[in-house]
Structure formats: structure tokens, C-alpha cells
Motif scaffolding. Structure first.
Motif, PDB file in Angstrom:
ATOM      1  N   SER A  79     -80.775   9.264 -59.930  1.00 50.43           N
ATOM      2  CA  SER A  79     -79.758  10.162 -59.250  1.00 50.43           C
ATOM      3  C   SER A  79     -78.580   9.853 -59.855  1.00 50.43           C
ATOM      4  CB  SER A  79     -79.834   9.858 -57.767  1.00 50.43           C
ATOM      5  OG  SER A  79     -79.195   8.213 -57.513  1.00 50.43           O
ATOM      6  N   GLU A  80     -77.894  10.549 -59.775  1.00 49.65           N
ATOM      7  CA  GLU A  80     -76.240  10.596 -60.215  1.00 49.65           C
ATOM      8  C   GLU A  80     -75.544   9.408 -59.527  1.00 49.65           C
ATOM      9  OE1 GLU A  80     -73.410  11.483 -63.151  1.00 49.65           O
ATOM     10  OE2 GLU A  80     -75.560  12.436 -62.706  1.00 49.65           O
ATOM     11  N   ASN A  81     -75.845   9.202 -58.281  1.00 48.72           N
ATOM     12  CA  ASN A  81     -75.520   7.967 -57.765  1.00 48.72           C
ATOM     13  C   ASN A  81     -75.841   6.810 -58.314  1.00 48.72           C
ATOM     14  OD1 ASN A  81     -73.856   9.694 -55.701  1.00 48.72           O
ATOM     15  ND2 ASN A  81     -75.302   9.463 -54.164  1.00 48.72           N
ATOM     16  N   TYR A  82     -77.023   6.453 -58.412  1.00 47.60           N
ATOM     17  CA  TYR A  82     -77.704   5.537 -59.203  1.00 47.60           C
ATOM     18  C   TYR A  82     -77.033   5.134 -60.663  1.00 47.60           C
ATOM     19  CZ  TYR A  82     -80.870   2.414 -61.731  1.00 47.60           C
ATOM     20  OH  TYR A  82     -81.474   1.372 -62.373  1.00 47.60           O
ATOM     21  N   LEU A  83     -76.845   6.144 -61.212  1.00 48.96           N
ATOM     22  CA  LEU A  83     -76.332   6.034 -62.661  1.00 48.96           C
ATOM     23  C   LEU A  83     -74.817   5.515 -62.439  1.00 48.96           C
ATOM     24  CD1 LEU A  83     -77.573   9.170 -64.460  1.00 48.96           C
ATOM     25  CD2 LEU A  83     -78.201   6.817 -64.822  1.00 48.96           C
ATOM     26  N   ASN A  84     -74.124   6.181 -61.349  1.00 46.70           N
ATOM     27  CA  ASN A  84     -72.651   5.727 -61.194  1.00 46.70           C
ATOM     28  C   ASN A  84     -72.403   4.300 -60.865  1.00 46.70           C
ATOM     29  OD1 ASN A  84     -71.423   8.129 -62.064  1.00 46.70           O
ATOM     30  ND2 ASN A  84     -71.794   9.020 -60.077  1.00 46.70           N
ATOM     31  N   ASP A  85     -73.294   4.008 -60.046  1.00 48.40           N
ATOM     32  CA  ASP A  85     -73.368   2.639 -59.197  1.00 48.40           C
ATOM     33  C   ASP A  85     -73.680   1.656 -60.328  1.00 48.40           C
ATOM     34  OD1 ASP A  85     -72.618   3.776 -56.841  1.00 48.40           O
ATOM     35  OD2 ASP A  85     -74.653   3.635 -55.995  1.00 48.40           O
ATOM     36  N   CYS A  86     -74.803   1.752 -61.190  1.00 52.52           N
ATOM     37  CA  CYS A  86     -75.132   0.992 -62.353  1.00 52.52           C
ATOM     38  C   CYS A  86     -74.085   0.820 -63.347  1.00 52.52           C
ATOM     39  CB  CYS A  86     -76.485   1.401 -62.866  1.00 52.52           C
ATOM     40  SG  CYS A  86     -78.093   1.196 -61.758  1.00 52.52           S
ATOM     41  N   ALA A  87     -73.341   1.827 -63.666  1.00 56.86           N
ATOM     42  CA  ALA A  87     -72.488   1.853 -64.739  1.00 56.86           C
ATOM     43  C   ALA A  87     -71.298   1.150 -64.087  1.00 56.86           C
ATOM     44  CB  ALA A  87     -72.173   3.296 -65.097  1.00 56.86           C
ATOM     45  N   SER A  88     -70.919   1.207 -63.045  1.00 51.24           N
ATOM     46  CA  SER A  88     -69.853   0.449 -62.130  1.00 51.24           C
ATOM     47  C   SER A  88     -69.796  -1.173 -62.523  1.00 51.24           C
ATOM     48  CB  SER A  88     -69.698   0.879 -60.664  1.00 51.24           C
ATOM     49  OG  SER A  88     -70.444   0.133 -59.993  1.00 51.24           O
TER      50      SER A  88
END
Length: 193
Positions: free
Chosen positions: A148-157
Motif C-alpha cells: 500500500s502507499e501507506n506501507y511505502l511511506n511509513d517504511c521510507a520514513s
């Protein structure tokens, strides 16, 4: 649908890095799809000592086995090996650390000969840091899961903005720099172009 990705499942902390991704399912899941860990050196050493473990793993694991190979600047890897040796009161002889590192590289090259190229996802650590979301998405697709986009954003953070360059923590002389440069490891070709 939440699921576990290739993560360090049994330990949230290793050295000074924290692998807990905020807002995600660390240690919890609805349907387990992917498991793994980040101990490349340990896995490589086990396969170095017992090459038959790879075929044993294939017989034991239900489903497809995929390999993720993160390539870092060898000077940083070798310097970190020396720093760990020093931390454990071992002799951090740089030349011996280079020999040890090249033995690990030879094992990786050997393993790759026994694995279909489509089952290996290889990328540079430094490239991942520059574009973590892009690499995470490609990695998830390689593993057959849709992030999910949330997963990608959270991991990238939680990805550091630049790699730690431990090569500057060790005194390298020109002869040892050239020893690494002349090492003829196939996955170092990008470094010396």
C-alpha cells in the motif's frame, strides 16, 4: 491487507538501527506471506561451511525461495567488520578483514550460480537510500506482494538520508585500497566505473 514483508522478525533493534516501522504490523500479521531476516553475513557463513543447506532449505520450505542481495560499498563493509572485531577485543587487522570479506563474496558468487537469476533481487544500498519507496515497491513486486502507499511511506520514513560511510573510520593505505579494487568481485563493477 496487512502482511509481513522481509523484515527482522525476532529483534526490533540491531546495533544502533531501529527496524520498527511506525503505523505498520511489526510482529503481527493477518496472513504471513514473506519471512526473512537481515543477517546476510551469518547466512553466508552457514552456507560457506555447509553448502548443502541451500538444497535442504528448498526441500523444507513450502513455496518459492527468493534471494535479496544488497550490495554496499566494500570499503564500508570491510571497515565495519574491522570495527566489530575491535569491539569484541579481536585483532582488527585490515588485511585479514579484507580476506574474510572476499571469502564471503566468493560464497555469494557461488550461491548465485545455483539460483535462477529471476529469483535474485540485487541492488545497491546507496541507491536504495536515494529512492527507498521506488526500491521497496520493486522489492515487494519481486516477492509477489502488493504494497500500500501507506506501507511505502511509513517504511521510507525510517530510512536514513545518507549511508554511514564507515570507510572513513579506518586508516586505509593505497595498497589495501587497490587490493579491494583489484578483487574482481562481479557485483562491485558499479563501484569502479
Amino acid at each position: 491487507m496487512p502482511f509481513c514483508y522481509l523484515v527482522l522478525l525476532y529483534c526490533r533493534y540491531r546495533s544502533s538501527y531501529i527496524y520498527d516501522v511506525p503505523n505498520q504490523w511489526y510482529g503481527r500479521f493477518q496472513k504471513l506471506q514473506v519471512i526473512g531476516d537481515k543477517h546476510g553475513e551469518g547466512a553466508t557463513l552457514r552456507l560457506q561451511k555447509r553448502p548443502g543447506l541451500l538444497s535442504h532449505l528448498r526441500k523444507t520450505i513450502y513455496g518459492k525461495i527468493k534471494f535479496i542481495h544488497v550490495v554496499r560499498n566494500p570499503y564500508d563493509n570491510i571497515s565495519t567488520i574491522c570495527k566489530r572485531a575491535e569491539k569484541h577485543d579481536l585483532n582488527p587487522d585490515l588485511k585479514k578483514c579484507i580476506e574474510y570479506y572476499f571469502s564471503l563474496c566468493a560464497t555469494v558468487v557461488s550461491i548465485k550460480k545455483h539460483v535462477e537469476s529471476t529469483d535474485i533481487f540485487e541492488f545497491r544500498h546507496e541507491s536504495f537510500i536515494v529512492e527507498p519507496k521506488d526500491y521497496l515497491k520493486k522489492l515487494c513486486q519481486f516477492l509477489g506482494v502488493e504494497p500500500s502507499e501507506n506501507y511505502l511511506n511509513d517504511c521510507a520514513s525510517i530510512v536514513y538520508k545518507s549511508p554511514h560511510k564507515s570507510r572513513y573510520d579506518i586508516a586505509w593505505d593505497l595498497e589495501l585500497i587497490n587490493t579491494v579494487k583489484d578483487g574482481k568481485v562481479p557485483f562491485f563493477k558499479w563501484l569502479f566505473l
